[in-house]
Design an enzyme around this catalytic site. Structure first.
Site, PDB file in Angstrom:
ATOM      1  N   HIS A 128       6.073   5.513  -6.185  1.00 36.53           N
ATOM      2  CA  HIS A 128       5.866   5.867  -7.591  1.00 36.53           C
ATOM      3  C   HIS A 128       7.108   6.011  -8.464  1.00 36.53           C
ATOM      4  CE1 HIS A 128       1.667   6.374  -6.708  1.00 36.53           C
ATOM      5  NE2 HIS A 128       1.921   7.290  -5.802  1.00 36.53           N
ATOM      6  N   HIS A 142       2.743  13.848  -4.560  1.00 36.44           N
ATOM      7  CA  HIS A 142       1.525  13.133  -4.958  1.00 36.44           C
ATOM      8  C   HIS A 142       1.501  12.960  -6.473  1.00 36.44           C
ATOM      9  CE1 HIS A 142      -2.696  12.084  -5.328  1.00 36.44           C
ATOM     10  NE2 HIS A 142      -2.892  13.122  -6.106  1.00 36.44           N
ATOM     11  N   LYS A 185      -3.006  -2.633  -1.665  1.00 34.31           N
ATOM     12  CA  LYS A 185      -3.400  -1.403  -2.350  1.00 34.31           C
ATOM     13  C   LYS A 185      -4.063  -1.780  -3.675  1.00 34.31           C
ATOM     14  CE  LYS A 185      -1.595   3.090  -3.752  1.00 34.31           C
ATOM     15  NZ  LYS A 185      -0.419   3.931  -3.923  1.00 34.31           N
ATOM     16  N   ASP A 186      -5.192  -1.140  -3.989  1.00 31.18           N
ATOM     17  CA  ASP A 186      -5.972  -1.493  -5.182  1.00 31.18           C
ATOM     18  C   ASP A 186      -5.207  -1.291  -6.485  1.00 31.18           C
ATOM     19  OD1 ASP A 186      -8.140  -2.146  -3.614  1.00 31.18           O
ATOM     20  OD2 ASP A 186      -9.075  -0.184  -3.816  1.00 31.18           O
ATOM     21  N   GLN A 187      -4.518  -0.164  -6.586  1.00 31.04           N
ATOM     22  CA  GLN A 187      -3.781   0.129  -7.819  1.00 31.04           C
ATOM     23  C   GLN A 187      -2.634   1.078  -7.506  1.00 31.04           C
ATOM     24  OE1 GLN A 187      -6.506   1.869 -10.566  1.00 31.04           O
ATOM     25  NE2 GLN A 187      -6.925   3.646  -9.298  1.00 31.04           N
ATOM     26  N   ASN A 188      -1.670   1.083  -8.384  1.00 31.93           N
ATOM     27  CA  ASN A 188      -0.512   1.954  -8.205  1.00 31.93           C
ATOM     28  C   ASN A 188       0.174   2.127  -9.557  1.00 31.93           C
ATOM     29  OD1 ASN A 188       1.200   3.348  -6.147  1.00 31.93           O
ATOM     30  ND2 ASN A 188       2.770   2.074  -7.072  1.00 31.93           N
ATOM     31  N   THR A 189       0.819   3.271  -9.722  1.00 27.76           N
ATOM     32  CA  THR A 189       1.575   3.541 -10.942  1.00 27.76           C
ATOM     33  C   THR A 189       3.010   3.868 -10.580  1.00 27.76           C
ATOM     34  OG1 THR A 189      -0.395   4.380 -12.050  1.00 27.76           O
ATOM     35  CG2 THR A 189       1.730   5.012 -12.988  1.00 27.76           C
TER      36      THR A 189
END
EC number: 3.1.27.-
Length: 160
Positions: free
Chosen positions: A42, A155, A65-69
């Site tokens: 992240h 997290h 991985k479906d999505q990440n920021t």
């Protein structure tokens, strides 16, 4: 009574583990602490385009991985957010170790565009940039983390 209580405690621990309270079903690689894995996933001042940036994460997890920021800031700046007042985590209301950033930061959102990819080298992502506040969960550092920061982000809960 004791065997029933013991059995109940085991069931509760299993339930918590499966629901993600104790961690994700897509757990961090063992060689990293939670803070180190948070930083890899992240934090990047200048991330490349999503398809390239996500290769590192996907290689460790052996999946797309479906999505990440990505927060376009430094790890030290995110650590400073851990010093902001505690709030209930917006996405997991049972956790109270979240902290909201005081300033908006540039973000890079990555969304998987080909979820059926059979090979992680074929994962493709759409990029979306914006400026937002963010909320992170923080914990005391792991002994393997740098002693420089006693409390570290572990997290990314949400962006606002």
């Amino acid at each position: 009574m004791v065997p029933k209580l013991f059995t109940s405690q085991i069931c509760l621990l299993l339930l918590l583990g499966l629901s993600g309270v104790g961690g994700s079903l897509h757990a961090k690689p063992r060689q990293f602490t939670r803070a180190q894995w948070f930083a890899i996933q992240h934090v990047s001042l200048n991330p490349p385009q999503c398809t390239t940036a996500m290769r590192v994460i996907n290689n460790y997890q052996r999946r797309c991985k479906d999505q990440n920021t990505f927060l376009r800031t430094t790890f030290a700046n995110v650590v400073n957010v851990c010093g902001n007042p505690n709030i209930t985590c917006p996405r997991n209301r049972t956790l109270h170790n979240c902290h909201r950033s005081r300033f908006q930061v540039p973000l890079l959102h990555c969304n998987l565009t080909n979820p059926g990819a059979q090979n992680i080298s074929n994962c493709k992502y759409a990029d979306r940039t914006e400026r937002r506040f963010y909320v992170v969960a923080c914990d005391n550092r792991d002994p393997r983390d740098s002693p420089r920061y006693p409390v570290v982000p572990v997290h990314l809960d949400t962006t606002i």
